[in-house]
Design a protein around this motif. Sequence first.
Motif, PDB file in Angstrom:
ATOM      1  N   UNK A 171      59.041  49.809  16.536  1.00  0.00           N
ATOM      2  CA  UNK A 171      59.315  49.645  17.915  1.00  0.00           C
ATOM      3  C   UNK A 171      59.334  50.282  18.869  1.00  0.00           C
ATOM      4  N   UNK A 172      57.991  49.231  18.868  1.00  0.00           N
ATOM      5  CA  UNK A 172      56.734  49.389  21.023  1.00  0.00           C
ATOM      6  C   UNK A 172      55.996  50.404  21.030  1.00  0.00           C
ATOM      7  N   UNK A 173      56.035  51.418  20.296  1.00  0.00           N
ATOM      8  CA  UNK A 173      54.664  51.779  20.603  1.00  0.00           C
ATOM      9  C   UNK A 173      54.188  52.380  19.157  1.00  0.00           C
ATOM     10  N   UNK A 174      52.543  52.802  19.946  1.00  0.00           N
ATOM     11  CA  UNK A 174      51.944  53.136  18.802  1.00  0.00           C
ATOM     12  C   UNK A 174      51.332  54.447  18.309  1.00  0.00           C
ATOM     13  N   UNK A 175      51.958  55.215  17.475  1.00  0.00           N
ATOM     14  CA  UNK A 175      51.442  55.753  16.668  1.00  0.00           C
ATOM     15  C   UNK A 175      50.747  57.075  15.948  1.00  0.00           C
ATOM     16  N   UNK A 176      50.185  57.773  16.083  1.00  0.00           N
ATOM     17  CA  UNK A 176      49.294  58.581  15.504  1.00  0.00           C
ATOM     18  C   UNK A 176      49.790  59.159  13.807  1.00  0.00           C
TER      19      UNK A 176
END
Length: 297
Positions: free
Chosen positions: A16-21
């Motif tokens: 979705x275009x975001x990096x997540x922990x």
Amino acid sequence: MEALHKELKLILTLVDGTSYTAQELCEKIKVTRRQLYNYLHSFTDQGFYIIEEDHRYRMDVRSPFFRMLTDLVNFNEAEATFLHGLVAANDQNNPMVSTIRRKLEVYYNLRFFTDEKYHAQAVANYSKLSEAISHRKVVCLQGYSSPHSRTVSDRIVEPFMFFNSNMDVRCYELSSKQNKTFKLLRISSVEIYDTPWINSRKHKKVFTDIFQFSGEKKYTITLRMGILSHNLMIEEYPQSVCFFEQEDECHWFLHLDVASYIGIGRFILGLYEDIEVLGDRGLKKYLSEKIKKFRKL
């Protein structure tokens, strides 16, 4: 069906275009950390490219599955890059311009346009190299500045993969007959030749281990770890959870591929009394030499 639903939801989240922990992904997908890393490990086995930067995860839309899907209905990377440039040249006060740019950047992973550390020269080089890789063509890296030899020269290569957030390109150099890594920011320009690859079997990809060391070779190490070292390993390197095998309530075996002994060696030396090194011989030799140096201090 529930597992499939979670896998699909995880894929959609990762692109979705975001990096997540890891924690953010667990909360979004409603899974445990172990389940999450099992999913990520399974995706990697199936050919999806999972990118980890600063303990945050995302999925590369250039993974083979997405390539096959998008090639049927969408632009290739070179076309998307060109289109982004056209859109960027239009009236920036038009809200549609920013919307289209954002969609192109997210969907085609055009990070060169969203990060200030990338400039126009790197964007042009990336676009040309991406086109060459897609068509399996030989290129000339014109005016490549090498810090090691302190020279500026042209390099005739077969480029075959990007890594390090697209800042580096892996190539097979025809003159030296070696696989080498070139930084996009050190390339003056790229010229694509109408010559196909003839050395694809000699292309060697770079493997990056959980300690962020990269290399062509993999070394499989085996450790027997106590509670302290096991817990600290998972806290510092969460992706390592997939490589543990529990022996009893107080001990775990770690079977892990590394590109260098430096990262795992630093960890072992810091918790030496809680870790038993079972292999490989190279790691044992590396640690022995380090300990000898410490004794001389």
